[in-house]
Every structure is written in C-alpha cells, then in structure tokens.
Design an enzyme around this catalytic site. Structure first.
Site, mmCIF file in Angstrom:
data_model
loop_
_atom_site.group_PDB
_atom_site.id
_atom_site.type_symbol
_atom_site.label_atom_id
_atom_site.label_comp_id
_atom_site.label_asym_id
_atom_site.label_seq_id
_atom_site.Cartn_x
_atom_site.Cartn_y
_atom_site.Cartn_z
ATOM 1 N N ASN A 216 0.849 -1.198 0.000
ATOM 2 C CA ASN A 216 0.000 0.000 0.000
ATOM 3 C C ASN A 216 0.881 1.242 0.000
ATOM 4 O O ASN A 216 2.101 1.143 0.019
ATOM 5 C CB ASN A 216 -0.940 -0.031 1.208
ATOM 6 C CG ASN A 216 -0.155 -0.125 2.508
ATOM 7 O OD1 ASN A 216 0.551 0.793 2.885
ATOM 8 N ND2 ASN A 216 -0.254 -1.279 3.180
ATOM 9 N N ASP A 285 -4.660 -6.341 4.876
ATOM 10 C CA ASP A 285 -5.770 -7.131 5.425
ATOM 11 C C ASP A 285 -5.832 -8.514 4.775
ATOM 12 O O ASP A 285 -6.387 -9.447 5.335
ATOM 13 C CB ASP A 285 -7.101 -6.408 5.176
ATOM 14 C CG ASP A 285 -7.196 -5.145 6.015
ATOM 15 O OD1 ASP A 285 -6.675 -5.149 7.145
ATOM 16 O OD2 ASP A 285 -7.783 -4.158 5.526
ATOM 17 N N LYS A 295 8.882 -17.203 -10.388
ATOM 18 C CA LYS A 295 8.286 -16.004 -10.975
ATOM 19 C C LYS A 295 7.094 -16.385 -11.868
ATOM 20 O O LYS A 295 7.221 -17.291 -12.704
ATOM 21 C CB LYS A 295 9.351 -15.264 -11.795
ATOM 22 C CG LYS A 295 8.873 -13.938 -12.310
ATOM 23 C CD LYS A 295 9.944 -13.254 -13.143
ATOM 24 C CE LYS A 295 9.329 -12.035 -13.815
ATOM 25 N NZ LYS A 295 10.101 -11.601 -14.960
ATOM 26 N N LYS A 344 -14.016 1.308 14.316
ATOM 27 C CA LYS A 344 -12.785 0.521 14.527
ATOM 28 C C LYS A 344 -12.307 0.628 15.964
ATOM 29 O O LYS A 344 -11.799 -0.340 16.544
ATOM 30 C CB LYS A 344 -11.678 1.008 13.580
ATOM 31 C CG LYS A 344 -11.889 0.573 12.155
ATOM 32 C CD LYS A 344 -10.833 1.142 11.224
ATOM 33 C CE LYS A 344 -11.306 0.977 9.790
ATOM 34 N NZ LYS A 344 -10.400 1.586 8.827
HETATM 35 N N1 CTP Z 1 -4.435 -3.126 11.719
HETATM 36 C C1 CTP Z 1 -3.727 -4.197 12.233
HETATM 37 N N2 CTP Z 1 -3.718 -5.379 11.571
HETATM 38 C C2 CTP Z 1 -4.373 -5.524 10.418
HETATM 39 C C3 CTP Z 1 -5.118 -4.444 9.879
HETATM 40 C C4 CTP Z 1 -5.108 -3.257 10.557
HETATM 41 O O1 CTP Z 1 -3.104 -4.041 13.285
HETATM 42 N N3 CTP Z 1 -4.348 -6.699 9.795
HETATM 43 C C5 CTP Z 1 -4.435 -1.868 12.466
HETATM 44 C C6 CTP Z 1 -3.719 -0.729 11.761
HETATM 45 O O2 CTP Z 1 -2.347 -0.681 12.128
HETATM 46 C C7 CTP Z 1 -4.459 0.509 12.255
HETATM 47 C C8 CTP Z 1 -5.865 -0.017 12.522
HETATM 48 O O3 CTP Z 1 -5.749 -1.431 12.633
HETATM 49 O O4 CTP Z 1 -3.956 0.994 13.464
HETATM 50 C C9 CTP Z 1 -6.865 0.318 11.453
HETATM 51 O O5 CTP Z 1 -6.396 -0.138 10.222
HETATM 52 P P1 CTP Z 1 -7.289 0.037 8.909
HETATM 53 O O6 CTP Z 1 -6.586 -0.617 7.761
HETATM 54 O O7 CTP Z 1 -7.683 1.466 8.789
HETATM 55 O O8 CTP Z 1 -8.587 -0.759 9.308
HETATM 56 P P2 CTP Z 1 -9.122 -2.173 9.048
HETATM 57 O O9 CTP Z 1 -9.555 -2.713 10.354
HETATM 58 O O10 CTP Z 1 -8.148 -2.983 8.278
HETATM 59 O O11 CTP Z 1 -10.428 -1.866 8.206
HETATM 60 P P3 CTP Z 1 -10.657 -1.532 6.654
HETATM 61 O O12 CTP Z 1 -9.368 -1.905 5.945
HETATM 62 O O13 CTP Z 1 -11.813 -2.354 6.301
HETATM 63 O O14 CTP Z 1 -10.921 -0.046 6.601
#
Ligand code: CTP
Length: 408
Positions: A216, A285, A295, A344
């Site tokens: 990302n 995620d 590859k 969240k």
């Molecule tokens: N986070 C985490 N582990 C993951 C995903 C997220 O620890 N696998 C943590 C991130 O470091 C951040 C918080 O959760 O502090 C929110 O992350 P975000 O990506 O905004 O939220 P998600 O819960 O992943 O929700 P979405 O992607 O659906 O918005």
C-alpha cells in the site's frame, strides 16, 4: 498554527559549544550549523588546541557570534567572560571532547575558558568524546567518563569505525544525528521517562512470487515521527517497521519486518513488555493465499486470478489481550472517516484512535504533513489542524499522556 510550524525544542535555546583539539574538530562546523538551523543561539568556546584544527572564523561565521577563546588571549581580556557566557545557558555541549578535557573536567581542573565555564554553568552538560581507539579504551579515560556520568554529565558515546589515525575501533565522534538527537532529548521535557512504547510503521508487503508483492502507499513517516518524538521525550522506544529505506530515528530499537505475519509475530511477542502500542502501520488485510515459488510468467493468459486470504488483525488481537497497556490505533479513510474510525475504535478495544481522511490535501500518504482527528472512547473528539508529522506526533503523545490509564 500552519504547517510551517516545526516542533523545535532548540528554538531560542542558548547552547555553549565547546570545541577541543582533534581531527574531528572539523565536524564541529556542521554541528554548529545544524544547531543554528534548529533555532539555537550558539556560543562557541574553542580550546587552544582546537584552534589548531579549525579556525575561529569558520565557527563565528556559522554561529553568528564571536568565538570565545582563552580568557587572556582575547583583546578585551575580560576576566568574567566564563561567568557571562554561562549566564542563562540551556546546554553545554563539548564536541569533540579530547581525553585531556575529559580528564580535566573529571578532576575539576579549570585552567582555560572552556573548563572554567564548565564549572560556572548550572545547565545540563553533554560530552561527545573523539580519540584514538587505544586512548578511548584506557582505564583512566573510561574511569573519568564514568565519573562525569555519575556527576550528571551526559556522554554521547563515540562510534566504531576507521579512525583518522588509520586504526579501527571505537573512538570516532558520534554521528551528527546522534549528537543532535541527544541534544534534543536533553532539552525536551522527559514526560515519558521510564515508559516503554512500541510503534509500528510503514506498509506491509505480501509476496505474490519471488519478485512481486502486494502493498500500500504508506511511507512510514508518521510512525517514524512518533518514534522520534517519544524517544526525545524520554521513552524507551521499539519501532517495528515495514518501511524500507527510511533512516531510523536515533536511540530507538528497531525491528525491520516485511509481511503482516512477521509484524504480528514481533508485536505480539513484545506486547507484554510495553506500556503503550501505537499502531501507525498500514497492515495488509489480505495476502496471496498461495505465494508462487517461481516467478509467475505471462504465458499468453488473458486473466490472472489471485486468491487472497485474510491476515491477522494485529490491533484487534492486542485489544483482546490487553491488560493495562494503552492501545492507539490509526484509521486512514477515504470516506465517512470519523464514523469508520469510531467503529474501529470500538471493535478493536483501543484507547485512542487517530483518524485521517487521506483524500485531503497534505494528509495523504508520503507527505510530511498530516491532518488528523483524535477520537476517544467516551465520544470526545479533537480535530487538529494540518501540521508537520512531527508536530502531529507530539500532539498524539500529549493526548496519550492525558489518558486516565497512563496518568495512574
Ligand atoms: N491493523 C492491524 N492489523 C491488520 C489491519 C489493521 O493491526 N491486519 C491496524 C492498523 O495498524 C491501524 C488499525 O488497525 O492501526 C486500522 O487499520 P485500517 O486498515 O484502517 O482498518 P481495518 O480494520 O483494516 O479496516 P478496513 O481496511 O476495512 O478499513
């Protein structure tokens, strides 16, 4: 308050920079420039041998103040100059410091302007030794440094490496970033002293095959700013970073990771030993369910389908496991930011949520500024203006400090 405001503990501070004789004296010019750049009022005192290595003209030009030398060498022969320069000083920094000056300071000898000033100041004092490896290792030098430390001096340890004399080992003047970080920490309020803070930073990378990954846009800058600010305010900081290529802030303990699974393993392992976790990292995620060992070839196909599987939600896991630790989460959103952030916060059992709308100018990924809103579990919200990330980091730390759980 605009984005141009930079957090600067050095702003307006009076710093006495002592420069002694040694090859590293030339580095004092850069050090002086950096101190001035951060807003300090620098008054340089050079020892007689220091003047053999670098001219006072260089340092008076860079500091914007006359360089002070031995009391009776100067034209006005002012016998009170050490008292006058010590007056109102915020910091005495001796860099580079020779074995000779360290010995004199430890013994209380005051036979030149720098040593008399060292006795006259009431402010904190730092010494950055630089000398040959064998000289530095000598018992008398080590004992003198230990004595100075016992009396409240801060020692900025020299680095290992190839020295000016050709020898290799410990004795090279600490890097300028180490000296500057130590100066900032010495001048900062130590309101996180004794606290252990774990910060995660950067965007994780999930391998697809040996040459490709899914990731990302997170740069890691916000997490690095938090780690730096926390260390300067006295915390012991552990940075678990998925951001390649950023210079880690000085003083922090760093663990470099790549994937969400590696980050999860490290963070969960360290969790019982810390007081605060700040999850600034953008964690994937999902990850490719079956990374391919070779590859992936185009092979004339029209489509390529990759199956993804969920990763561990580290923050949610910490939320379940937490005992007395404080959890700070981040939510980077593109729509209905506050609503999503609040959801969240609740779902992951966090104590403070930092929400930003990454579509806003200056608040996106990779920028040096950020515009965030702090959300609290009791429904309070605090919208901060667009600020440099270091300033945002300090405001987040202020908010953490005010949380009832930390105040206990
Ligand atoms: N986070 C985490 N582990 C993951 C995903 C997220 O620890 N696998 C943590 C991130 O470091 C951040 C918080 O959760 O502090 C929110 O992350 P975000 O990506 O905004 O939220 P998600 O819960 O992943 O929700 P979405 O992607 O659906 O918005």
């Amino acid at each position: 308050m605009g984005p141009e405001k930079i957090v600067n503990v050095l702003q307006g501070k009076k710093i006495i920079l002592g420069v002694c004789g040694g090859i590293a004296a030339y580095k004092a010019a850069d050090l002086c420039r950096l101190l001035v750049k951060e807003g300090a009022r620098v008054h340089v005192i050079m020892t007689r041998s220091g003047r053999e290595f670098i001219t006072p003209l260089t340092l008076s030009t860079l500091s914007g103040n006359p360089v002070l030398t031995d009391t009776f060498d100067s034209e006005d022969r002012n016998p009170l100059v050490h008292i006058e320069v010590a007056e109102g000083a915020d910091l005495l920094l001796i860099a580079p410091a020779t074995a000779n000056i360290i010995g004199k300071l430890a013994a209380g000898i005051a036979d030149d302007l720098l040593t008399t000033t060292a006795l006259a100041v009431t402010c904190p004092a730092l010494v950055a030794p630089a000398m040959n490896v064998n000289m530095y290792a000598k018992a008398v030098v080590q004992e003198n440094l230990a004595l100075l430390q016992k009396r409240g001096w801060g020692i900025i340890e020299p680095e290992e490496g190839i020295l000016a004399c050709g020898a290799e080992g410990k004795g090279r003047l600490a890097s300028l970033s180490a000296i500057m970080a130590s100066v900032r920490r010495t001048l900062s309020v130590q309101d996180f002293a004794g606290r252990r803070i774990l910060v995660t930073a950067g965007g994780t990378r999930e391998p697809l095959d040996p040459v490709r990954f899914l990731s990302n846009r997170s740069s890691g800058k916000m997490g690095y700013a938090l780690a730096r600010a926390a260390w300067e305010r006295g915390a012991r900081v552990i940075l678990v970073s998925a951001a390649p290529g950023l210079e880690p802030p000085w003083g922090v303990e760093i663990y470099q990771v790549e994937t969400a699974a590696e980050m999860a393993e490290r963070v969960l392992e360290l969790f019982p030993y810390v007081d605060v976790v700040i999850k600034a990292a953008a964690v994937a995620d999902f990850r490719p369910a079956q990374p391919v060992p070779e590859k992936i070839k185009k092979g004339g196909r029209e489509f390529l389908t990759v199956t993804l599987e969920p990763t561990v939600d580290i923050l949610a896991e910490l939320g379940k496991r937490k005992e007395k630790q404080i959890l700070v989460g981040f939510a980077a959103e593109t729509d209905r930011a506050l609503e999503h952030g609040a959801q969240k916060m609740k779902a992951k059992n966090v104590d403070l949520m930092v929400v930003n709308d990454v579509t806003r100018e200056g608040a996106g990924f990779g920028t040096d500024t950020n515009q965030v809103t702090l959300l609290y579990p009791d429904g309070r919200r605090e919208e901060l203006p667009l600020l440099p990330k270091l300033e945002v980091a300090h405001q987040i730390l202020d908010a953490i400090k005010a949380l009832p759980a930390l105040a206990e």
